[in-house]
Scaffold this active site. Structure first.
Site, short mmCIF file in Angstrom:
data_model
loop_
_atom_site.label_atom_id
_atom_site.label_comp_id
_atom_site.label_asym_id
_atom_site.label_seq_id
_atom_site.Cartn_x
_atom_site.Cartn_y
_atom_site.Cartn_z
N ASP A 31 0.83 -1.20 0.00
CA ASP A 31 0.00 0.00 0.00
C ASP A 31 0.87 1.26 0.00
OD1 ASP A 31 -2.46 1.29 -0.19
OD2 ASP A 31 -2.73 1.41 1.98
N LYS A 33 1.97 4.60 -1.10
CA LYS A 33 1.28 5.73 -1.72
C LYS A 33 1.78 7.01 -1.05
CE LYS A 33 -2.61 4.95 1.41
NZ LYS A 33 -4.01 4.55 1.48
N PRO A 34 1.51 8.17 -1.63
CA PRO A 34 2.04 9.41 -1.05
C PRO A 34 1.67 9.62 0.42
CG PRO A 34 1.29 9.82 -3.28
CD PRO A 34 0.88 8.40 -2.93
N ASN A 36 1.48 7.52 2.68
CA ASN A 36 2.27 6.62 3.53
C ASN A 36 3.76 6.95 3.47
OD1 ASN A 36 0.08 5.24 4.49
ND2 ASN A 36 0.22 3.60 3.00
N ASP A 49 3.11 2.90 7.66
CA ASP A 49 1.88 2.12 7.54
C ASP A 49 2.07 0.80 6.80
OD1 ASP A 49 -0.66 1.16 7.62
OD2 ASP A 49 -1.59 2.82 6.55
#
Length: 176
Positions: A31, A33-34, A36, A49
């Site tokens: 997962d 992504k920006p 995180n 995360d």
């Protein structure tokens, strides 16, 4: 946000270093992504995360498929299928390619308000052209395209492979 190649390259190398560390311990983030990515007080990037991280263990039930998990805009095609046997470092490198694309253009490569339509586009649609808002060296678009290959075998296989190739990208022999 980054304003030049030097900042972009630093960001990507820091994220690749974090992924290399996680992958060496058998964890696939799934997962990335920006939201995180955290920037610390010194300006260094940190991956956060690991809540749905995959470690290759699916329990004793032995199912071939897992529940699809992740953020659709950044999910690798193999995540869209939920086929856990196809997960590996290349799964996170796909997400990193999406992030690199977004940092350069202002949006992820694939977007749709309907998650199913978005996943189908990833599985069957063409990769949009990377029209960068910052000046990047020759070869960077190809680097991103390798990260975003639909077939996992066509992507960089490890974070170290992606790092090595990224480090070679320069403007006339230097990073300006």
């Amino acid at each position: 946000p980054v304003s030049n190649w030097r900042e972009l390259k630093r960001l990507l190398l820091e994220l690749l270093s974090a992924l290399k560390h996680a992958h060496a311990r058998g964890a696939i983030h799934r997962d990335l992504k920006p939201s995180n990515i955290l920037i610390d007080y010194a300006g260094l990037s940190r991956v956060s995360d690991f809540g749905i991280a995959f470690t290759g263990q699916i329990g004793d039930h032995g199912h071939e498929q897992m529940r699809t998990a992740g953020t659709p805009e950044y999910m690798a095609p193999e995540q869209c299928h939920g086929m856990w046997r196809d997960f590996g470092p290349w799964t996170d490198l796909y997400a990193l390619g999406c992030i690199a694309f977004e940092v350069c253009t202002g949006s992820p490569p694939f977007q749709d308000s309907n998650a199913l339509s978005l996943m189908l586009t990833k599985l069957k649609g063409d990769l949009p052209e990377l029209v960068s808002q910052i000046t990047v060296p020759e070869g960077f678009e190809q680097w991103v395209k390798v990260c975003l290959q639909r077939n996992p075998q066509d992507r960089f296989q490890t974070a170290a492979d992606a790092m090595e190739r990224l480090r070679t990208l320069r403007f006339d022999g230097h990073d300006t």
